[in-house]
Design an enzyme around this catalytic site. Structure first.
Site, PDB file in Angstrom:
ATOM      1  N   LYS A  36      -2.416  57.082 -62.128  1.00 47.12           N
ATOM      2  CA  LYS A  36      -2.554  56.551 -60.968  1.00 47.12           C
ATOM      3  C   LYS A  36      -2.939  55.234 -61.343  1.00 47.12           C
ATOM      4  O   LYS A  36      -3.616  54.814 -62.200  1.00 47.12           O
ATOM      5  CB  LYS A  36      -3.543  57.454 -60.074  1.00 47.12           C
ATOM      6  CG  LYS A  36      -3.727  56.923 -58.780  1.00 47.12           C
ATOM      7  CD  LYS A  36      -4.706  57.774 -57.971  1.00 47.12           C
ATOM      8  CE  LYS A  36      -4.866  57.554 -56.632  1.00 47.12           C
ATOM      9  NZ  LYS A  36      -5.690  58.230 -55.550  1.00 47.12           N
ATOM     10  N   SER A  80      -4.115  60.006 -51.611  1.00 48.77           N
ATOM     11  CA  SER A  80      -3.517  58.923 -51.873  1.00 48.77           C
ATOM     12  C   SER A  80      -2.814  58.900 -53.090  1.00 48.77           C
ATOM     13  O   SER A  80      -2.143  57.896 -53.410  1.00 48.77           O
ATOM     14  CB  SER A  80      -4.791  57.896 -51.899  1.00 48.77           C
ATOM     15  OG  SER A  80      -5.807  58.151 -53.187  1.00 48.77           O
ATOM     16  N   SER A 122      -7.685  63.191 -52.128  1.00 50.37           N
ATOM     17  CA  SER A 122      -6.282  62.624 -52.480  1.00 50.37           C
ATOM     18  C   SER A 122      -5.744  63.411 -53.938  1.00 50.37           C
ATOM     19  O   SER A 122      -4.798  62.740 -54.166  1.00 50.37           O
ATOM     20  CB  SER A 122      -6.706  61.162 -52.970  1.00 50.37           C
ATOM     21  OG  SER A 122      -6.615  60.576 -51.842  1.00 50.37           O
TER      22      SER A 122
END
Ligand code: GLN
Length: 484
Positions: free
Chosen positions: A76, A151, A175
């Site tokens: 990420k 997210s 997330s």
């Protein structure tokens, strides 16, 4: 190759059936073919990936390789990666090349894993749909008119589309689990403090926690084995031994006591999602578990509490982005105030600004007691509910999300509707507990996740509970039609 588990990939690498360079190239080719459709990657690190793969191949030949050596993964874009752009999906950090590695990245590098690139996300991890990214929304491989969740939506979409076998994510209010649920993945948010936050760009420091996103619990356990552990550079990481999460996966579930919070099965939950979740719980009963209704009476405080605590912490964390030290700087500032105002005004997106405004307000002198202090008290009530529940049950189960993946654009004009996408995941972060989402079936072709919440440091037990279910079901092995 791209449908194999990590253990299978490891075996293929160790036996010489495939080299790491070949495997890495295979994934890079897949990213090049499919990324335009789903926008899962912000940065592809082809050159350094091949370099890492070459080094892994040498170790494999020398027989000095470990279990994960030579296996590709994606990070990420919230984790600092030395020499590689680390944007947090914000214009503010579009030009930021991290000067050091996050501890998580460092550990996975040390284990010989190969970084394919950095995945798309909501800007500064604020969002539930991946639509707040400066680099545009991510599309869900299970339906490209749908959101992948957020997210960590880029990591989720990349794994679901089989552009990476596994990835890192972070979870401040859901997330990891929410996108795992919407993309048919296994995602684990560990106990707060289990994994170092060093070099993970901070959103809300008392809630943020990194974790693995994978197809299966077995794969997630292998990654967690490397990610977890004390780090002296993170004062909130805990000095506690890391068990081998792979060795307990097959433990028996005989006598496991499951609690179903009635608040997670009430109004707001799509009945078709509830049906899938209930069917999964039936399977647990057939594996020897007993089920009991429980109550988490302060559940309705979770979303409002989170939306005071998280913005308050982010308003403080994001103050370092001021156009002076790093990140976006406006053109020709008149004076220092103009530099701050325009750099921040231009660099941050709408949702980030909204949170900074709310957080600054909640922390300001006249309002601190009414909002922030009150929220901290509510947070304690929420933790106490879980403490009470774990007196009677070993694990809490329920839906991860109230609905399946919604359409892109559906909630972008209504922040509160967006915030409610995390209604079942947020309380876990407020309490600091570990939580997981695992694939449990489909509604109209879209994945549904089952959420498992454990007591502090029960990651082994959660992975074991997930794994046993995955031994008798094959939801987690499904691949979306256009990405086979
Ligand atoms: N969706 C929640 C938010 O917008 C949670 C995000 C997260 O876990 N990083 O803040």
């Amino acid at each position: 190759m791209h449908t194999k588990s990590l253990s299978e990939l490891s075996a293929a690498l160790h036996s010489g059936e495939i080299t790491s360079v070949e495997l890495t190239q295979h994934y890079i080719d897949r990213i090049k073919t499919h990324n335009d459709t789903i926008n899962a990657f912000i940065t592809l690190t082809e050159e350094s990936a091949i370099e890492q793969a070459r080094a892994a191949d040498i170790q494999l030949q020398n027989k000095t390789a470990g279990k994960l050596t030579g296996i590709p993964l994606a990070h990420k874009d919230i984790f600092c990666t030395e020499g590689i752009r680390t944007s947090c999906a914000s214009k503010m950090l579009d030009n930021f090349i991290a000067p050091y590695n996050a501890t998580v990245v460092e550990k996975l590098n040390q284990a010989g894993m190969v970084t394919l690139g950095k995945t798309n996300m909501d800007e500064f991890a604020m969002g539930s749909s991946n639509e707040t990214s400066f680099y545009g929304p991510v599309k869900n491989p299970w339906g490209t008119d749908r959101v992948p969740g957020g997210s960590s939506g880029g990591s989720a979409a990349a794994i679901a589309a089989r552009l990476a076998p596994i990835a890192t994510g972070t979870d401040t209010g859901g997330s990891i689990r929410q996108p795992a649920s919407l993309c048919n993945l296994t995602g684990l948010k560990p106990t707060y403090g289990r994994i170092s936050r060093y070099g993970m760009i901070a959103f809300a420091s008392s809630l943020d926690q990194a974790g693995p996103m994978a197809h299966s619990a077995e794969d997630a356990a292998l990654l967690l084995n490397v990610m977890a552990g004390f780090d002296e550079r993170d004062s909130t990481s805990l000095e506690r031994e890391v068990p081998d999460y792979s060795t307990t996966l097959n433990d028996s579930l005989e006598g496991l006591r499951i609690g179903l919070p009635k608040e997670f099965f009430s109004e707001g939950l799509d009945p078709k999602v509830a049906e899938v979740v209930n069917a999964a719980i039936k399977i647990y009963e057939s594996l020897g578990a007993t089920v009991k209704e429980i109550t988490l009476p302060n559940s309705d405080l979770a979303v409002p509490t989170y939306y005071v605590v998280a913005p308050a912490e982010c308003s403080s964390n994001l103050s370092r982005m001021d156009g002076v030290r790093f990140g976006h700087r406006c053109e020709d500032p008149k004076d220092l105030n103009d530099l701050y105002e325009r750099s921040r005004g231009e660099g941050f997106g709408e949702e980030v600004k909204r949170r900074i405004m709310i957080g600054t307000y909640a922390l300001s002198a006249g309002y601190y007691d009414a909002y922030y202090l009150k929220a901290q008290k509510c947070r304690r009530l929420i933790s106490d509910d879980f403490k009470q529940a774990f007196n009677d049950v070993d694990v809490i189960m329920g839906p991860t999300t109230p609905t399946t993946a919604f359409k892109l654009g559906d909630k972008t004009d209504d922040p509160v509707a967006m915030y409610l996408a995390d209604i079942y995941t947020i309380s876990t972060n407020l309490a600091g507990l570990p939580g997981m989402s695992i694939p449990a079936g489909f509604v109209d072709g879209l994945p549904v996740g089952l959420q498992l919440i454990g007591n502090y440091f029960e990651e082994s037990r959660l992975l074991n509970i997930a794994h046993r279910y995955q031994q008798v079901t094959d939801w987690h092995q499904q691949t979306p039609e256009n990405f086979k």
